[in-house]
Scaffold this motif. Structure first.
Motif, PDB file in Angstrom:
ATOM      1  N   LEU A  28      47.735  78.571  -5.087  1.00 18.91           N
ATOM      2  CA  LEU A  28      48.298  77.833  -6.070  1.00 18.91           C
ATOM      3  C   LEU A  28      49.590  78.406  -6.793  1.00 18.91           C
ATOM      4  CD1 LEU A  28      45.523  75.932  -7.837  1.00 18.91           C
ATOM      5  CD2 LEU A  28      46.920  75.088  -6.422  1.00 18.91           C
ATOM      6  N   ASN A  30      52.137  78.278 -10.209  1.00 17.60           N
ATOM      7  CA  ASN A  30      52.187  77.894 -11.730  1.00 17.60           C
ATOM      8  C   ASN A  30      53.078  76.728 -11.824  1.00 17.60           C
ATOM      9  OD1 ASN A  30      51.210  77.605 -14.396  1.00 17.60           O
ATOM     10  ND2 ASN A  30      52.899  78.991 -14.979  1.00 17.60           N
ATOM     11  N   ASP A  31      53.107  75.790 -12.873  1.00 18.15           N
ATOM     12  CA  ASP A  31      54.150  75.020 -13.593  1.00 18.15           C
ATOM     13  C   ASP A  31      53.861  74.911 -14.937  1.00 18.15           C
ATOM     14  OD1 ASP A  31      53.096  72.269 -13.799  1.00 18.15           O
ATOM     15  OD2 ASP A  31      52.139  72.739 -11.958  1.00 18.15           O
ATOM     16  N   THR A  34      51.476  70.832 -15.404  1.00 22.57           N
ATOM     17  CA  THR A  34      49.999  70.177 -14.811  1.00 22.57           C
ATOM     18  C   THR A  34      48.883  70.962 -15.794  1.00 22.57           C
ATOM     19  OG1 THR A  34      50.729  70.291 -12.587  1.00 22.57           O
ATOM     20  CG2 THR A  34      48.169  70.317 -13.000  1.00 22.57           C
ATOM     21  N   PRO A  35      47.990  69.905 -16.229  1.00 19.67           N
ATOM     22  CA  PRO A  35      47.082  70.357 -17.027  1.00 19.67           C
ATOM     23  C   PRO A  35      46.127  71.349 -16.688  1.00 19.67           C
ATOM     24  CG  PRO A  35      47.148  67.885 -17.241  1.00 19.67           C
ATOM     25  CD  PRO A  35      47.929  68.495 -16.049  1.00 19.67           C
ATOM     26  N   MET A  36      45.677  72.369 -17.509  1.00 17.31           N
ATOM     27  CA  MET A  36      44.885  73.388 -17.009  1.00 17.31           C
ATOM     28  C   MET A  36      43.270  72.855 -16.583  1.00 17.31           C
ATOM     29  SD  MET A  36      45.099  76.561 -20.072  1.00 17.31           S
ATOM     30  CE  MET A  36      46.555  77.247 -20.028  1.00 17.31           C
ATOM     31  N   VAL A  39      43.758  71.429 -12.913  1.00 16.59           N
ATOM     32  CA  VAL A  39      43.582  72.680 -12.251  1.00 16.59           C
ATOM     33  C   VAL A  39      42.176  73.252 -11.856  1.00 16.59           C
ATOM     34  CG1 VAL A  39      44.572  74.856 -11.658  1.00 16.59           C
ATOM     35  CG2 VAL A  39      46.092  73.073 -12.584  1.00 16.59           C
ATOM     36  N   MET A  58      42.289  79.747 -12.305  1.00 18.00           N
ATOM     37  CA  MET A  58      43.410  79.099 -12.959  1.00 18.00           C
ATOM     38  C   MET A  58      44.246  79.847 -14.031  1.00 18.00           C
ATOM     39  SD  MET A  58      44.381  77.261 -15.999  1.00 18.00           S
ATOM     40  CE  MET A  58      42.788  77.528 -16.946  1.00 18.00           C
ATOM     41  N   VAL A  61      46.810  81.875 -12.212  1.00 21.37           N
ATOM     42  CA  VAL A  61      47.882  81.370 -12.039  1.00 21.37           C
ATOM     43  C   VAL A  61      48.675  81.118 -12.978  1.00 21.37           C
ATOM     44  CG1 VAL A  61      48.716  79.241 -10.876  1.00 21.37           C
ATOM     45  CG2 VAL A  61      46.851  80.126 -10.059  1.00 21.37           C
ATOM     46  N   HIS A  62      48.064  80.709 -14.349  1.00 22.31           N
ATOM     47  CA  HIS A  62      48.914  80.458 -15.371  1.00 22.31           C
ATOM     48  C   HIS A  62      49.723  81.598 -16.036  1.00 22.31           C
ATOM     49  CE1 HIS A  62      49.748  78.589 -19.198  1.00 22.31           C
ATOM     50  NE2 HIS A  62      49.090  79.526 -19.827  1.00 22.31           N
ATOM     51  N   LEU A  95      51.863  70.019  -9.434  1.00 22.30           N
ATOM     52  CA  LEU A  95      51.163  71.209  -8.853  1.00 22.30           C
ATOM     53  C   LEU A  95      51.568  71.349  -7.463  1.00 22.30           C
ATOM     54  CD1 LEU A  95      48.962  73.179  -9.311  1.00 22.30           C
ATOM     55  CD2 LEU A  95      47.436  71.468  -8.525  1.00 22.30           C
TER      56      LEU A  95
HETATM   57  N1  TYC Z   1      50.691  76.525 -16.772  1.00 26.30           N
HETATM   58  C1  TYC Z   1      49.779  75.117 -16.851  1.00 26.30           C
HETATM   59  C2  TYC Z   1      49.828  74.450 -18.267  1.00 26.30           C
HETATM   60  O1  TYC Z   1      50.181  75.441 -19.427  1.00 26.30           O
HETATM   61  C3  TYC Z   1      48.618  75.266 -16.365  1.00 26.30           C
HETATM   62  C4  TYC Z   1      48.641  75.466 -14.682  1.00 26.30           C
HETATM   63  C5  TYC Z   1      47.768  76.463 -14.177  1.00 26.30           C
HETATM   64  C6  TYC Z   1      49.615  74.779 -13.962  1.00 26.30           C
HETATM   65  C7  TYC Z   1      47.711  76.442 -12.971  1.00 26.30           C
HETATM   66  C8  TYC Z   1      49.421  75.035 -12.597  1.00 26.30           C
HETATM   67  O2  TYC Z   1      48.792  76.023 -10.645  1.00 26.30           O
HETATM   68  C9  TYC Z   1      48.577  75.999 -11.845  1.00 26.30           C
HETATM   69  N2  TYC Z   1      49.278  73.466 -18.650  1.00 26.30           N
END
Ligand code: TYC
Length: 103
Positions: A28, A30-31, A34-36, A39, A58, A61-62, A95
């Motif tokens: 996965l 990060n972006d 997308t809500p935590m 994910v 998660m 990735v964050h 995502l």
């Molecule tokens: N960074 C995102 C946020 O702050 C959370 C997130 C975590 C998004 C993991 C994608 O694969 C991901 N809402």
């Protein structure tokens, strides 16, 4: 022979010796959108993690930009990538889920 040709030749020779890669990591990315919680639910639904494990991955990735969801044979990895991507698009989240050879 150029250096590039030499590298390609070594890769082909290695594949002949070892066969095609058999296991792939599903990763996965990060972006900012997308809500935590989404994910965490994806990791629980598609990768059979409990809530605690899913939260750890998660947050990795964050904070680090990417994280491994699991390692699978090629066809299963490809199916997971397709399922996660379809699920995210259905919910209008950007995502990104990719697969890569697990050396
Ligand atoms: N960074 C995102 C946020 O702050 C959370 C997130 C975590 C998004 C993991 C994608 O694969 C991901 N809402």
């Amino acid at each position: 022979m150029t250096q590039q040709h030499q590298i390609e030749r070594e890769l082909v020779e290695k594949e002949i010796r070892t066969g095609p890669p058999s296991m792939f990591r599903v990763v996965l990315l990060n972006d900012d959108f997308t809500p935590m919680e989404f994910v965490v639910a994806v990791l629980q639904t598609f990768f059979t993690m409990d809530r605690e494990q899913a939260t750890v991955v998660m947050l990795k990735v964050h904070t680090e930009g990417r994280g491994i969801c699991g390692v699978f044979p090629k066809d299963i990895a490809a199916t997971k990538v397709a399922q996660v991507t379809e699920h995210a698009r259905q919910h209008q989240h950007p995502l990104q889920c990719i697969m890569e050879v697990n050396e």
